[in-house]
Design a protein around this motif. Structure first.
Motif, PDB file in Angstrom:
ATOM      1  N   UNK A   1      58.741  -4.739 -12.608  1.00  0.00           N
ATOM      2  CA  UNK A   1      58.102  -6.049 -12.743  1.00  0.00           C
ATOM      3  C   UNK A   1      58.927  -7.074 -11.982  1.00  0.00           C
ATOM      4  N   UNK A   2      58.349  -7.632 -10.947  1.00  0.00           N
ATOM      5  CA  UNK A   2      59.024  -8.725 -10.248  1.00  0.00           C
ATOM      6  C   UNK A   2      58.706 -10.014 -11.002  1.00  0.00           C
ATOM      7  N   UNK A   3      59.729 -10.790 -11.290  1.00  0.00           N
ATOM      8  CA  UNK A   3      59.522 -11.991 -12.099  1.00  0.00           C
ATOM      9  C   UNK A   3      59.333 -13.211 -11.195  1.00  0.00           C
ATOM     10  N   UNK A   4      59.313 -14.398 -11.786  1.00  0.00           N
ATOM     11  CA  UNK A   4      58.859 -15.609 -11.097  1.00  0.00           C
ATOM     12  C   UNK A   4      60.024 -16.611 -11.003  1.00  0.00           C
ATOM     13  N   UNK A   5      60.745 -16.596  -9.869  1.00  0.00           N
ATOM     14  CA  UNK A   5      62.048 -17.287  -9.773  1.00  0.00           C
ATOM     15  C   UNK A   5      62.063 -18.764 -10.179  1.00  0.00           C
TER      16      UNK A   5
ATOM     17  N   UNK B   1      54.018  -0.928 -10.226  1.00  0.00           N
ATOM     18  CA  UNK B   1      54.740  -2.067  -9.621  1.00  0.00           C
ATOM     19  C   UNK B   1      53.882  -3.310  -9.809  1.00  0.00           C
ATOM     20  N   UNK B   2      54.397  -4.246 -10.585  1.00  0.00           N
ATOM     21  CA  UNK B   2      53.654  -5.482 -10.872  1.00  0.00           C
ATOM     22  C   UNK B   2      54.499  -6.689 -10.476  1.00  0.00           C
ATOM     23  N   UNK B   3      53.823  -7.805 -10.302  1.00  0.00           N
ATOM     24  CA  UNK B   3      54.546  -9.020  -9.968  1.00  0.00           C
ATOM     25  C   UNK B   3      53.914 -10.203 -10.690  1.00  0.00           C
ATOM     26  N   UNK B   4      54.733 -11.017 -11.331  1.00  0.00           N
ATOM     27  CA  UNK B   4      54.205 -12.248 -11.920  1.00  0.00           C
ATOM     28  C   UNK B   4      53.689 -13.143 -10.785  1.00  0.00           C
ATOM     29  N   UNK B   5      52.746 -14.034 -11.069  1.00  0.00           N
ATOM     30  CA  UNK B   5      52.283 -14.940 -10.005  1.00  0.00           C
ATOM     31  C   UNK B   5      53.486 -15.681  -9.397  1.00  0.00           C
ATOM     32  N   UNK B   6      53.546 -15.713  -8.063  1.00  0.00           N
ATOM     33  CA  UNK B   6      54.668 -16.389  -7.397  1.00  0.00           C
ATOM     34  C   UNK B   6      54.558 -17.894  -7.622  1.00  0.00           C
ATOM     35  N   UNK B   7      55.594 -18.521  -8.192  1.00  0.00           N
ATOM     36  CA  UNK B   7      55.490 -19.960  -8.427  1.00  0.00           C
ATOM     37  C   UNK B   7      55.644 -20.765  -7.136  1.00  0.00           C
ATOM     38  N   UNK B   8      54.952 -21.881  -7.053  1.00  0.00           N
ATOM     39  CA  UNK B   8      55.098 -22.754  -5.883  1.00  0.00           C
ATOM     40  C   UNK B   8      56.393 -23.573  -5.975  1.00  0.00           C
ATOM     41  N   UNK B   9      56.931 -23.715  -7.192  1.00  0.00           N
ATOM     42  CA  UNK B   9      58.178 -24.459  -7.426  1.00  0.00           C
ATOM     43  C   UNK B   9      58.152 -25.853  -6.798  1.00  0.00           C
ATOM     44  N   UNK B  10      57.092 -26.579  -7.099  1.00  0.00           N
ATOM     45  CA  UNK B  10      56.981 -27.947  -6.603  1.00  0.00           C
ATOM     46  C   UNK B  10      57.905 -28.855  -7.407  1.00  0.00           C
TER      47      UNK B  10
ATOM     48  N   UNK C   1      50.783 -28.496 -12.752  1.00  0.00           N
ATOM     49  CA  UNK C   1      51.876 -28.940 -13.608  1.00  0.00           C
ATOM     50  C   UNK C   1      52.910 -27.850 -13.775  1.00  0.00           C
ATOM     51  N   UNK C   2      53.333 -27.622 -15.013  1.00  0.00           N
ATOM     52  CA  UNK C   2      54.366 -26.621 -15.291  1.00  0.00           C
ATOM     53  C   UNK C   2      53.829 -25.228 -14.974  1.00  0.00           C
ATOM     54  N   UNK C   3      54.635 -24.451 -14.274  1.00  0.00           N
ATOM     55  CA  UNK C   3      54.192 -23.118 -13.851  1.00  0.00           C
ATOM     56  C   UNK C   3      54.848 -22.021 -14.686  1.00  0.00           C
ATOM     57  N   UNK C   4      54.348 -20.798 -14.489  1.00  0.00           N
ATOM     58  CA  UNK C   4      55.007 -19.626 -15.044  1.00  0.00           C
ATOM     59  C   UNK C   4      56.270 -19.379 -14.223  1.00  0.00           C
ATOM     60  N   UNK C   5      57.415 -19.518 -14.877  1.00  0.00           N
ATOM     61  CA  UNK C   5      58.697 -19.359 -14.189  1.00  0.00           C
ATOM     62  C   UNK C   5      59.618 -18.626 -15.159  1.00  0.00           C
ATOM     63  N   UNK C   6      60.253 -17.565 -14.689  1.00  0.00           N
ATOM     64  CA  UNK C   6      60.941 -16.677 -15.631  1.00  0.00           C
ATOM     65  C   UNK C   6      61.810 -15.703 -14.848  1.00  0.00           C
ATOM     66  N   UNK C   7      62.997 -15.384 -15.357  1.00  0.00           N
ATOM     67  CA  UNK C   7      63.868 -14.400 -14.710  1.00  0.00           C
ATOM     68  C   UNK C   7      63.974 -13.136 -15.559  1.00  0.00           C
TER      69      UNK C   7
END
Ligand SMILES: NC(=[NH2+])NCCC[C@H](N)C(=O)O
Length: 374
Positions: free
Chosen positions: A126-130, A156-165, A197-203
């Motif tokens: 699982x790739x997480x969302x930096x 192999x999965x990946x969390x949605x990639x955050x835009x990190x605005x 607004x706030x995104x899914x972000x997680x390590x």
């Protein structure tokens, strides 16, 4: 006949380690100290922000320290190989790389703390969302390894990639504690995206795996979104929410050594644990005579990890643990408790934010989806 590549299989932190990725530090010549970095490390770097803080977005890391770090990583690789573990390495970045998205730019962080952006949950990568912008493309250097496991049959999965605005990160963990983090946003240059607004972000390092149970630190809305994603995408495991046990990563707070025994930063964390673990035997970090590292002569004085980074050990199996030789008191204590300790030198763990658990991704272990909670 050549041995077939294994499928990823990693459900816990202590059963026999068979294959592991060890991070690398080439070209780790600076920290890009933008808002996302400052907020992520706020607990550690708050004293240097604001008036006394660096006015440059790039905080240079002296070459000698990177060289010494590389020597220590080579020692870790040799020790693991000597224990019979197959060691894989990410691809090297080749040079310091600047990255740019429509909202921001950053100097890319090399793939050193490989624990952080991926979590292996059984046979699934699982790739997480930096959280940190400089780390958004870090996993690309692990893709040769992930494709190898994928070819062998891993999921192999990946969390949605955050835009990190500029609006993506939640500071709720600090607000709840009455801590003002506005200094972290000084000089923020990132753009926003209307309506986002706030995104899914997680390590990945916010999780600790114990067979079919996984502890998950949730300190804000970013993390809450990720916990829901984990539950919905990996329904076969039980995810236990630990409410704001730390700002983000938990592998210098709670480190299970085997069923029924864990390393814990202090007794105040016990009430956060699932009921079944509160009666486990606990080893607390012993006091140390090791002096705090002094980097003032290098003009680089930012520890981005606490002194507890030295409980961030890596288990080779239930009896064998890789421990920093610069923490002899922990080495002694674990030996007294019957462990075989493989001491490895790790001098600059507080400058690069990681111990041996952070620097590694244990992709293949012997254990399965066991219930250790009953
Ligand atoms: N996986 C990691 N990079 N973990 C490091 C956690 C360090 C932790 N924030 C501390 O200051 O002790």
């Amino acid at each position: 006949m050549t041995q077939a590549d294994p499928i990823a299989n990693s459900f816990d932190e202590w059963t026999q380690l068979l294959e592991v990725v060890v991070g690398r530090a080439e070209h780790y010549t600076e920290h890009h100290v933008d808002t996302s970095w400052r907020l992520f490390f706020f607990d550690n770097v708050a004293p240097i922000l604001g008036n006394t803080g660096p006015s440059q977005p790039l905080l240079q890391i002296p070459e000698q320290l990177v060289d010494e770090l590389n020597e220590d990583i080579a020692g870790l690789v040799d020790t693991l190989t000597g224990c019979g573990v197959n060691v894989l390495r990410p691809a090297a970045p080749g040079k310091a790389v600047d990255i740019r998205t429509p909202q921001w730019d950053a100097r890319a962080t090399p793939p050193l703390n490989v624990r952080d952006q991926t979590i292996i949950l059984g046979n699934t990568i699982v790739e997480t969302a930096p959280h940190v912008r400089a780390r958004v493309f870090e996993n690309d250097l692990l893709k040769p390894i992930f494709y190898r496991y994928y070819a062998a049959g891993s999921n192999w999965l990946s969390m949605p990639r955050p835009a990190l605005t500029r609006d993506s990160l939640d500071d709720a963990y600090f607000r709840r504690r009455g801590v003002d983090v506005s200094r972290a946003a000084e000089g923020e240059a990132a753009l926003g995206i209307d309506g986002l607004g706030l995104e899914m972000i997680f390590d990945g390092a916010q999780c600790m795996r114990l067979g079919c149970d996984v502890l998950v630190n949730v300190a804000n809305v970013n993390h809450e979104l990720a916990l829901r994603w984990l539950r919905e995408n990996i329904p076969q495991l039980r995810f236990h929410r630990l409410d704001g046990i730390a700002d983000n990563h938990i592998d210098s707070v709670i480190v299970p050594l085997r069923p029924g025994l864990l390393l814990l930063r202090s007794p105040e964390y016990l009430p956060f644990l699932p009921e079944a673990m509160r009666s486990w035997d606990v080893i607390y970090p012993p006091p140390t005579d090791e002096p705090e590292p002094d980097y003032s002569g290098f003009g680089f004085v930012v520890p981005i990890a606490s002194r507890y980074i030295d409980i961030n050990v890596l288990s080779v199996n239930e009896d064998t643990v890789v421990v920093n030789s610069h923490y002899p008191e922990l080495v002694d204590l674990l030996e007294k408790r019957g462990f075989t300790v493989a001491p490895v030198r790790h001098r600059h763990r507080r400058l690069f934010g990681g111990g041996f658990h952070c620097f590694t991704l244990d992709t293949v272990r012997a254990g399965g989806c066991e219930d250790y909670m009953t």
